[in-house]
Design a protein around this motif. Structure first.
Motif, PDB file in Angstrom:
ATOM      1  N   TRP A 403     -54.617 -32.256 -69.575  1.00 38.72           N
ATOM      2  CA  TRP A 403     -54.350 -33.482 -70.328  1.00 38.72           C
ATOM      3  C   TRP A 403     -53.958 -34.639 -69.412  1.00 38.72           C
ATOM      4  N   ASN A 406     -57.428 -35.841 -67.218  1.00 37.20           N
ATOM      5  CA  ASN A 406     -58.574 -35.867 -68.116  1.00 37.20           C
ATOM      6  C   ASN A 406     -59.606 -36.906 -67.662  1.00 37.20           C
ATOM      7  N   TYR A 413     -55.732 -35.662 -76.009  1.00 35.30           N
ATOM      8  CA  TYR A 413     -54.767 -34.573 -76.204  1.00 35.30           C
ATOM      9  C   TYR A 413     -53.487 -35.139 -76.828  1.00 35.30           C
ATOM     10  N   VAL A 496     -56.405 -30.988 -79.611  1.00 31.95           N
ATOM     11  CA  VAL A 496     -57.475 -31.516 -78.767  1.00 31.95           C
ATOM     12  C   VAL A 496     -58.544 -32.128 -79.677  1.00 31.95           C
TER      13      VAL A 496
END
Length: 505
Positions: A403, A406, A413, A496
């Motif tokens: 996260w 990313n 997230y 997610v």
């Protein structure tokens, strides 16, 4: 070709004429012949009279009065009329106000005259039902054209110079109003003298005692082509006496090489093409990247010319900038790069779009929603235009640091416990704001967020946002995340959210 060659690689006027009309099957019908009255056009006109019947061609002379040289131009028109009368060939004379056209910024007298000359010849041909328009370009013209392209910058297409036969639809005539351009798709421009040099033409005309007009503007070196003819080429000949042969041979080699590459380019276009509409065309990004460099450049150049048919050429630097943009993985979906003539290239998820900068939103392969819908929990939810939202839950310990690092703008997230459920996906509302992640809770207009991300304005009204049950915007899809639901050290379960232009496998 004993007795038909001149200076080794060039042909006599008769041999050049026969080669072009036979190789390209120029026969059967009216042949419109551009006749200025100069030595080159008189040679062509006479050859059409003498050899035309062999190929069942009926010449019709057309003289374009450019309105440039006053009484001398009037005398040229009179001369051509008399020529037609003497040889029993019909003549059409059309006058065009070329100086008025050339008065526009950035328009040269040469270019204005060239475009209108082709337009007039085509207009007369269409009126007569002719398929062929013949002009008197010869080998020296070809040499000058190749050199001109080299000086200005060109690729393989420009190195070909002029072709012996060109489809009229490939002539780009932006200075001529569309209604006055030839409209039919069955008209061809023919250059029967392309393989013979000017010296052979002059000898041929003098041996037959033919008279012709002399245009003194051909000596004016303020014109670019005249400067090449009278100054640059003689200087190059001091370095290489065979420079004209070398440039002509270069054009002949380029014609064959380009024909090979053009076939490969058509195959490449078909392999990467993914659709088109009014003012746009889409290509598969991965398939395009897998092409050899020459074909990657070719697809981009061809796409620009496909959407802008009046452009005569596309600059190398513009194509290179677009190519590097598409090859650079740091540019995410949604980013853009400008192209010439009001076009843009836009990165999409797995495709890219070349389009008018003001093309409508339906052309863009981006997520869109018309109406809101609830997202009560994990699952797959279709958006309006073939994109899908996938919602999943992952224990924090299984997620690791994904996260934080990313790289995928289409995945977000969130701390599941910090969100109020059910979530909702809907278009943004007028004046709606988001508390941007990393900005200390500062609330920013979503319209500004979309504008700063260079999201096309035509897609913004249907761009999806994710809100929670308390109407807090948690994600402007693919653009920015909110402080709401941010992951902390106390997060146990992570939600997610992933948006893709296809359903999950």
């Amino acid at each position: 070709m004993s007795g038909e060659t001149v200076g080794g690689m060039f042909l006599t006027p008769e041999a050049s004429f026969r080669r072009v009309v036979q190789e390209h099957e120029v026969r059967n019908g009216v042949l419109v012949v551009g006749v200025s009255g100069g030595v080159d056009s008189v040679c062509l006109a006479r050859l059409c009279v003498e050899l035309g019947p062999t190929y069942h061609l009926r010449p019709h002379f057309v003289h374009v009065h450019h309105g440039i040289r006053g009484p001398e131009a009037d005398a040229d028109a009179t001369f051509v009329r008399a020529l037609g009368e003497r040889w029993s060939i019909p003549v059409t004379v059309v006058q065009v106000d070329v100086p008025r056209v050339a008065a526009a910024p950035g328009v040269s007298l040469e270019e204005a005259a060239r475009q209108w000359r082709y337009a007039v010849l085509g207009q007369v041909a269409e009126r007569l039902g002719a398929r062929w328009v013949a002009v008197a370009h010869h080998a020296d013209d070809q040499v000058e054209t190749v050199l001109m392209h080299l000086i200005r910058g060109t690729g393989l297409a420009g190195l070909r110079g002029m072709l012996p036969v060109t489809w009229y639809g490939h002539l780009r005539l932006p200075l001529v109003p569309p209604a006055q351009r030839p409209q039919t798709g069955r008209l061809w421009l023919v250059r029967p003298l392309l393989y013979t040099p000017r010296s052979a033409i002059e000898t041929w005309v003098h041996e037959r005692g033919l008279t012709y007009r002399f245009d003194r503007s051909n000596l004016d070196t303020t014109y670019f082509r005249n400067r090449l003819r009278h100054e640059v080429l003689p200087m190059l000949a001091q370095v290489n006496p065979q420079v004209r042969h070398a440039l002509f041979a270069l054009a002949e080699l380029a014609v064959a090489d380009f024909a090979l590459l053009e076939g490969l380019s058509r195959e490449a276009w078909a392999a990467v093409w993914r659709g088109e509409g009014n003012g746009w065309v889409r290509f598969d990004l991965g398939a395009w990247r897998a092409l050899p460099l020459a074909l990657r450049r070719g697809v981009l150049r061809d796409a620009v010319l496909y959407l802008r048919r009046e452009l005569r050429d596309v600059g190398f630097e513009q194509v290179e900038r677009a190519r590097r943009f598409l090859e650079d993985a740091r540019h995410s979906a949604g980013s853009e790069c400008t192209l010439p003539a009001g076009l843009t290239v836009r990165r999409e998820y797995s495709t890219f779009l070349i389009a008018n900068r003001d093309v409508g939103g339906d052309a863009w392969d981006v997520p869109q929603v018309q109406e809101g819908f609830p997202v009560p929990g994990p699952g797959v939810y279709p958006l309006d235009n073939g994109w899908y939202l996938t919602v999943g839950r992952v224990p924090r310990e299984e997620l690791g640091d994904r996260w934080q690092q990313n790289p995928d703008r289409w995945t977000a997230y969130f701390d599941a416990a910090a969100l109020s459920w059910p979530l909702m996906v809907r278009p943004r509302r007028q004046g709606e704001r988001i508390a941007l992640l990393g900005m200390g809770g500062k609330r920013t207009l979503i319209s500004d967020v979309l504008a700063n991300a260079k999201i096309p304005r035509w897609t913004r009204d249907r761009w999806p946002v994710v809100v929670d049950a308390r109407e807090r915007v948690v994600w402007v899809v693919g653009v920015r995340q909110s402080e709401v639901g941010r992951i902390t050290d106390h997060t146990r379960t992570v939600v997610v959210l992933t948006v893709r232009p296809h359903p999950p496998e």
